[in-house]
Design a protein around this motif. Structure first.
Motif, PDB file in Angstrom:
ATOM      1  N   ILE A 186      -2.512 -21.661  -4.117  1.00 52.11           N
ATOM      2  CA  ILE A 186      -3.493 -22.159  -3.142  1.00 52.11           C
ATOM      3  C   ILE A 186      -4.354 -21.011  -2.642  1.00 52.11           C
ATOM      4  CG2 ILE A 186      -3.788 -23.290  -0.900  1.00 52.11           C
ATOM      5  CD1 ILE A 186      -2.762 -25.148  -3.060  1.00 52.11           C
ATOM      6  N   ALA A 187      -3.757 -19.832  -2.504  1.00 53.78           N
ATOM      7  CA  ALA A 187      -4.511 -18.669  -2.024  1.00 53.78           C
ATOM      8  C   ALA A 187      -5.680 -18.350  -2.948  1.00 53.78           C
ATOM      9  CB  ALA A 187      -3.589 -17.463  -1.896  1.00 53.78           C
ATOM     10  N   GLU A 188      -5.492 -18.553  -4.253  1.00 55.09           N
ATOM     11  CA  GLU A 188      -6.574 -18.281  -5.207  1.00 55.09           C
ATOM     12  C   GLU A 188      -7.794 -19.150  -4.927  1.00 55.09           C
ATOM     13  OE1 GLU A 188      -5.002 -18.772  -9.116  1.00 55.09           O
ATOM     14  OE2 GLU A 188      -3.524 -17.160  -8.909  1.00 55.09           O
ATOM     15  N   ARG A 189      -7.541 -20.386  -4.503  1.00 54.08           N
ATOM     16  CA  ARG A 189      -8.664 -21.286  -4.196  1.00 54.08           C
ATOM     17  C   ARG A 189      -9.475 -20.767  -3.012  1.00 54.08           C
ATOM     18  NH1 ARG A 189      -5.482 -27.046  -3.719  1.00 54.08           N
ATOM     19  NH2 ARG A 189      -4.194 -26.869  -5.614  1.00 54.08           N
ATOM     20  N   HIS A 190      -8.818 -20.047  -2.120  1.00 53.73           N
ATOM     21  CA  HIS A 190      -9.462 -19.577  -0.893  1.00 53.73           C
ATOM     22  C   HIS A 190      -9.807 -18.099  -0.969  1.00 53.73           C
ATOM     23  CE1 HIS A 190      -8.635 -23.264   1.545  1.00 53.73           C
ATOM     24  NE2 HIS A 190      -7.711 -23.421   0.613  1.00 53.73           N
ATOM     25  N   ASN A 191      -9.723 -17.527  -2.169  1.00 54.78           N
ATOM     26  CA  ASN A 191     -10.021 -16.113  -2.370  1.00 54.78           C
ATOM     27  C   ASN A 191      -9.181 -15.206  -1.475  1.00 54.78           C
ATOM     28  OD1 ASN A 191     -12.294 -16.323  -4.371  1.00 54.78           O
ATOM     29  ND2 ASN A 191     -13.152 -17.538  -2.688  1.00 54.78           N
ATOM     30  N   PHE A 192      -7.905 -15.571  -1.381  1.00 56.87           N
ATOM     31  CA  PHE A 192      -6.919 -14.767  -0.666  1.00 56.87           C
ATOM     32  C   PHE A 192      -5.888 -14.226  -1.651  1.00 56.87           C
ATOM     33  CE2 PHE A 192      -7.572 -17.093   3.556  1.00 56.87           C
ATOM     34  CZ  PHE A 192      -8.003 -15.961   4.231  1.00 56.87           C
ATOM     35  N   LYS A 193      -5.242 -13.159  -1.256  1.00 58.83           N
ATOM     36  CA  LYS A 193      -4.052 -12.651  -1.921  1.00 58.83           C
ATOM     37  C   LYS A 193      -2.918 -12.719  -0.908  1.00 58.83           C
ATOM     38  CE  LYS A 193      -1.447 -10.152  -4.802  1.00 58.83           C
ATOM     39  NZ  LYS A 193      -0.951 -10.668  -6.098  1.00 58.83           N
ATOM     40  N   VAL A 194      -1.809 -13.403  -1.280  1.00 58.54           N
ATOM     41  CA  VAL A 194      -0.648 -13.484  -0.401  1.00 58.54           C
ATOM     42  C   VAL A 194       0.271 -12.306  -0.704  1.00 58.54           C
ATOM     43  CG1 VAL A 194       1.334 -14.858   0.327  1.00 58.54           C
ATOM     44  CG2 VAL A 194      -0.777 -15.994  -0.336  1.00 58.54           C
ATOM     45  N   LEU A 195       0.651 -11.581   0.324  1.00 60.52           N
ATOM     46  CA  LEU A 195       1.590 -10.475   0.170  1.00 60.52           C
ATOM     47  C   LEU A 195       2.933 -10.872   0.766  1.00 60.52           C
ATOM     48  CD1 LEU A 195      -0.617  -7.367   1.104  1.00 60.52           C
ATOM     49  CD2 LEU A 195      -0.329  -8.483  -1.119  1.00 60.52           C
ATOM     50  N   PHE A 196       3.963 -10.937  -0.085  1.00 60.33           N
ATOM     51  CA  PHE A 196       5.316 -11.261   0.366  1.00 60.33           C
ATOM     52  C   PHE A 196       6.172 -10.010   0.546  1.00 60.33           C
ATOM     53  CE2 PHE A 196       4.239 -15.278  -1.942  1.00 60.33           C
ATOM     54  CZ  PHE A 196       4.327 -16.129  -0.854  1.00 60.33           C
ATOM     55  N   HIS A 197       5.640  -8.848   0.163  1.00 53.88           N
ATOM     56  CA  HIS A 197       6.407  -7.607   0.287  1.00 53.88           C
ATOM     57  C   HIS A 197       6.872  -7.417   1.734  1.00 53.88           C
ATOM     58  CE1 HIS A 197       7.451  -3.339   0.134  1.00 53.88           C
ATOM     59  NE2 HIS A 197       7.366  -3.404  -1.185  1.00 53.88           N
ATOM     60  N   GLU A 198       8.104  -6.924   1.886  1.00 53.61           N
ATOM     61  CA  GLU A 198       8.654  -6.769   3.235  1.00 53.61           C
ATOM     62  C   GLU A 198       7.910  -5.729   4.074  1.00 53.61           C
ATOM     63  OE1 GLU A 198      11.911  -8.786   1.001  1.00 53.61           O
ATOM     64  OE2 GLU A 198      10.437  -7.241   0.545  1.00 53.61           O
ATOM     65  N   LYS A 199       7.212  -4.805   3.432  1.00 57.44           N
ATOM     66  CA  LYS A 199       6.499  -3.766   4.201  1.00 57.44           C
ATOM     67  C   LYS A 199       5.230  -3.360   3.467  1.00 57.44           C
ATOM     68  CE  LYS A 199       6.646  -0.913   7.783  1.00 57.44           C
ATOM     69  NZ  LYS A 199       6.692  -1.400   9.178  1.00 57.44           N
ATOM     70  N   PRO A 200       4.219  -4.224   3.458  1.00 60.82           N
ATOM     71  CA  PRO A 200       3.002  -3.890   2.699  1.00 60.82           C
ATOM     72  C   PRO A 200       2.116  -2.852   3.375  1.00 60.82           C
ATOM     73  CG  PRO A 200       2.791  -6.046   3.729  1.00 60.82           C
ATOM     74  CD  PRO A 200       4.190  -5.585   3.989  1.00 60.82           C
ATOM     75  N   PHE A 201       2.279  -2.656   4.702  1.00 59.39           N
ATOM     76  CA  PHE A 201       1.424  -1.721   5.423  1.00 59.39           C
ATOM     77  C   PHE A 201       2.260  -0.844   6.346  1.00 59.39           C
ATOM     78  CE2 PHE A 201      -1.136  -5.538   4.637  1.00 59.39           C
ATOM     79  CZ  PHE A 201      -2.184  -4.981   3.911  1.00 59.39           C
ATOM     80  N   LEU A 202       2.023   0.449   6.280  1.00 58.96           N
ATOM     81  CA  LEU A 202       2.708   1.380   7.165  1.00 58.96           C
ATOM     82  C   LEU A 202       2.149   1.255   8.575  1.00 58.96           C
ATOM     83  CD1 LEU A 202       4.773   3.766   7.120  1.00 58.96           C
ATOM     84  CD2 LEU A 202       2.797   5.295   6.903  1.00 58.96           C
ATOM     85  N   GLY A 203       3.022   1.286   9.562  1.00 62.00           N
ATOM     86  CA  GLY A 203       2.567   1.310  10.946  1.00 62.00           C
ATOM     87  C   GLY A 203       2.427  -0.040  11.611  1.00 62.00           C
ATOM     88  N   VAL A 204       2.587  -1.126  10.839  1.00 63.10           N
ATOM     89  CA  VAL A 204       2.602  -2.463  11.442  1.00 63.10           C
ATOM     90  C   VAL A 204       3.837  -3.204  10.934  1.00 63.10           C
ATOM     91  CG1 VAL A 204       0.086  -2.598  11.680  1.00 63.10           C
ATOM     92  CG2 VAL A 204       1.183  -3.513   9.636  1.00 63.10           C
ATOM     93  N   THR A 241       0.845  -1.182   0.000  1.00 68.80           N
ATOM     94  CA  THR A 241       0.000   0.000   0.000  1.00 68.80           C
ATOM     95  C   THR A 241       0.887   1.240   0.000  1.00 68.80           C
ATOM     96  OG1 THR A 241      -0.125  -0.067   2.417  1.00 68.80           O
ATOM     97  CG2 THR A 241      -1.901  -1.131   1.195  1.00 68.80           C
ATOM     98  N   LEU A 242       0.680   2.112  -0.970  1.00 66.84           N
ATOM     99  CA  LEU A 242       1.444   3.356  -1.048  1.00 66.84           C
ATOM    100  C   LEU A 242       0.754   4.473  -0.273  1.00 66.84           C
ATOM    101  CD1 LEU A 242       2.289   3.194  -4.857  1.00 66.84           C
ATOM    102  CD2 LEU A 242       3.812   2.643  -2.952  1.00 66.84           C
ATOM    103  N   LEU A 243      -0.533   4.283   0.010  1.00 65.27           N
ATOM    104  CA  LEU A 243      -1.333   5.241   0.769  1.00 65.27           C
ATOM    105  C   LEU A 243      -2.146   4.476   1.807  1.00 65.27           C
ATOM    106  CD1 LEU A 243      -2.790   7.293  -2.230  1.00 65.27           C
ATOM    107  CD2 LEU A 243      -0.874   7.975  -0.798  1.00 65.27           C
ATOM    108  N   GLY A 244      -2.633   5.178   2.791  1.00 69.87           N
ATOM    109  CA  GLY A 244      -3.508   4.547   3.773  1.00 69.87           C
ATOM    110  C   GLY A 244      -3.177   4.969   5.187  1.00 69.87           C
TER     111      GLY A 244
END
Length: 728
Positions: free
Chosen positions: A317-335, A237-240
């Protein structure tokens, strides 16, 4: 909340979950889709099986006649598993895996067809090399490249495809992948470690580097992830704006795994079992919707292959469960972001872990030899080790109070620190009989066999000893483990070679006994390597100042860090050990610098698009609503409306200020990108993106996130953090 986001969340909460009903023991399905020794014994001749084992354990080449026998057996086995195609599965310098599927099917005339797969197709193929990163090794018009079978990593069937792990090299022989240098580095450390082991056990013939990785990741509902252009195009996420509740209560860490995530994990683990990936541990990580998966350690080359395969499998496998896997080292600011701790050790073919203390002084001396040499290798090459984990995405994480800092240091714990201090303080020169006895009794002999719980953990240490292995904690979650493992095994191999040379000089030219010579060299290494040892808080400013005094590097950005890869010292090191020649090393530097530029460039374009085409128009729309409200108040209340509409007018003014700042900063960022793009020198371009373009991201984000707090939730165009992180 927007109607679109409401329905996406409602669909998520009411969707029927995939359930795993099979009640089978994991051990009974482990490796069923792997062409392992059990399968080979069933489908190969004794001669073919022996040829593969000789290739694995002795490095012998497999001749083409035997390869034909092997390919026939492998084909029959794969078809029995439902395979219709085969592929050479390799790891180019894109960071992802690559595959080109060919069918076993082949027409033979008269309307007939057969399943065909020969030794030539097994051993070597020719994918187009021009479209993969090569760092200038190959031009676009020089397309030829080769994949060659790696028999040390077993073939496997995934879906309906037989996947054959391979190396990837250019027409002129240079490595274009991660696997080739890793295999060379593992061979170098094997040779060097065996030579040193001979001091302690003449029966040692092979030393294997082992690796156990820990994969952290985020699971986000796929519908919500698709609603965010930044997640789709950049993986983060670049914003949020941060939600009111994040990870501050520590209630997610090691908590009960959410049901939907558990269903995903069970499905994933079943697939891993079939593919022979020995996953063992699963748990909630610190951040909301963040998790970790870890296997039992394996030989390093196989472990690297398994981690690369795992990331592919996780996404599918995530597609089967309607998930998106995020491997990015920092996908969310503040956590917290995500890492991939690499647990590394060396083990002999006689069953000894060289980094595990033994019961006798002699085995402890062997432990100290490899323990101290590893520390010295890190001390002498700390900049190169930092470069091995450098990337645009990992720069967000290193030193962010959740991961080790960019300063490389080694944590060994209080007990082993005391052991090294005692060993160092023995008088210099040739040891006297009294000193030797005292040393063995008071230092070497007192080390317990198991040190697993004799030291506290230090989460701020990039490179920590954890009882019988070293844990390289600074590796990023997106990274291919081959990169840091190639560097680590290479520097340790070089250090062991130097150590043996020094010990042999003392034995051959100065007449010292073997133990005396080993002690003397180790003692000097302790003195020379003390600066890399650190037991305290790696996040503190005091350590940053202290590290500078000690002469340790603090390369906080990727462009700074990567320079170590093309230093004369690094180029000579890799070439001397046959891991990479200078052309290959320089090519990797070019590729990684170019990737850094492209990552920041893409993020800048995406951020500019979202800011101007999503955020600002929404702000204008809400501002117009406020203006109409003010006009209405004026019509009703006349001049007294100024008092009644004071807050609305202040809000209109605040929105205007934030919009103006966003627009002006996006313009500035675009102009800085244009200037950077005009630079031909890749180093200057990378530094321009790092120091001129990237800092503007934070300013744009600041004003956008402020608008998120001001604008009606129903109008806000982006799925918010509270929805991304807390939708189970």
């Amino acid at each position: 909340m927007s109607t679109l986001r409401f329905h996406a969340i409602k669909e998520t909460l009411t969707r029927k979950q995939v359930s795993i009903t099979e009640n089978v023991r994991r051990s009974s399905i482990f490796g069923l889709n792997v062409f392992n020794e059990t399968a080979m014994r069933q489908y190969l001749t004794k001669e073919a099986l022996e040829s593969i084992n000789d290739a694995i354990f002795k490095g012998d080449k497999i001749n083409r006649i035997i390869a034909d026998h092997i390919s026939t057996g492998m084909k029959e086995w794969a078809i029995s598993k439902g395979a219709t195609h085969y592929t050479h599965w390799f790891q180019p310098l894109t960071g992802a895996t690559a595959e080109k599927h060919d069918a076993f099917f082949e027409p033979v005339g008269d309307g007939q067809a057969i399943e065909k797969f020969g030794g030539g197709q097994l051993v070597q193929q020719e994918p187009d090399a021009s479209s993969f990163p090569s760092g200038g090794i190959r031009n676009t018009f020089e397309a030829r490249g080769y994949t060659a079978w790696d028999p040390t990593s077993p073939a496997f069937v995934f879906g309906t495809t037989l996947c054959i792990p391979t190396v990837f090299v250019s027409y002129t022989g240079e490595a274009l992948d991660y696997k080739t240098p890793l295999l060379r580095a593992l061979q170098a450390v094997d040779s060097a470690a065996v030579a040193v082991c001979k001091y302690f056990d003449k029966n040692v013939k092979k030393v294997n580097a082992s690796l156990g990785w820990e994969q952290e990741y985020f699971l986000i509902d796929s519908a919500l992830a698709l609603s965010r252009p930044d997640i789709v195009l950049t993986g983060r996420t670049l914003l949020g704006h941060s939600p009111a509740k994040g990870q501050q209560l520590d209630d997610h860490y090691f908590g009960t795994i959410p049901n939907r995530a558990m269903q995903y994990m069970r499905d994933l683990e079943n697939e891993c079992m079939l593919l022979g990936i020995p996953v063992k541990t699963r748990h909630n990580e610190v951040a909301p919707n963040q998790f970790e998966l870890a296997p039992i350690y394996e030989e390093a080359n196989l472990a690297v292959d398994h981690n690369s395969l795992l990331m592919d499998v996780m996404s599918k496998i995530a597609e089967r469960h309607n998930f998106k896997v995020l491997f990015h080292e920092k996908p969310f600011l503040g956590v917290n972001g995500s890492g991939k701790h690499n647990n590394w050790s060396l083990s002999t073919d006689t069953g000894v872990n060289l980094l595990s203390p033994g019961k006798t002084p002699m085995s402890n001396l062997q432990f100290l030899t490899f323990f101290i040499n590893t520390i010295k290798a890190v001390h002498e090459n700390e900049e190169l080790l930092r470069a091995a984990i450098a990337s645009a995405s990992n720069d967000h994480r290193l030193g962010a109070n959740e991961a080790p800092p960019a300063i490389i240091s080694v944590f060994i714990g209080e007990q082993l620190t005391n052991v090294l201090n005692e060993l160092e303080n023995v008088t210099t020169g040739k040891l006297s009989p009294e000193e030797k006895t005292d040393l063995k009794l008071n230092v070497v002999g007192k080390i317990p066999e198991i040190l697993l719980d004799n030291t506290d953990r230090n989460r701020t240490s990039p490179f920590a000893f954890t009882g019988n292995k070293f844990e390289f904690r600074a590796v990023g979650s997106k990274a291919n483990c081959a990169n840091p493992m190639t560097v680590l095994n290479t520097i340790v191999a070089k250090q062991l070679i130097d150590f043996k040379d020094e010990v042999d000089v003392l034995i051959d030219k100065k007449g010292m006994k073997k133990d005396d010579a080993v002690f003397n060299v180790l003692r000097e290494y302790i003195k020379k390597s003390k600066n890399i040892l650190f037991e305290g808080n790696g996040y503190s400013e005091a350590w940053e100042k202290e590290a500078k005094k000690r002469g340790l590097s603090n390369n906080k950005t990727t462009p700074e860090a990567l320079k170590a890869k093309i230093s004369t010292k690094a180029l000579d090191l890799f070439e001397a050990l046959g891991v990479m020649n200078k052309v290959e090393s320089k090519a990797r530097y070019e590729i990684e610098m170019e990737e850094y530029v492209l990552r920041i460039q893409i993020e800048g374009r995406v951020l500019g698009d979202i800011a101007r085409n999503h955020v600002v128009p929404t702000a204008v729309r809400y501002q117009n609503m406020l203006i109409e409200n003010v006009k209405g108040l004026k019509e009703i209340y006349g001049e007294s409306f100024k008092t009644l509409a004071k807050e609305q007018m202040n809000l209109i003014a605040d929105i205007s200020k934030h919009m103006e700042s966003i627009n002006s900063t996006v313009t500035k960022m675009t102009n800085e990108r244009k200037k950077a793009n005009a630079l031909e020198d890749i180093e200057k371009k990378a530094h321009s993106y790092c120091h001129k373009v990237k800092p503007l991201f934070d300013e744009i984000r600041y004003h956008s996130d402020k608008l998120e707090l001001l604008i009606d939730d129903e109008l806000w165009p982006l799925t918010k953090y509270r929805e991304l992180l807390f939708t189970k």
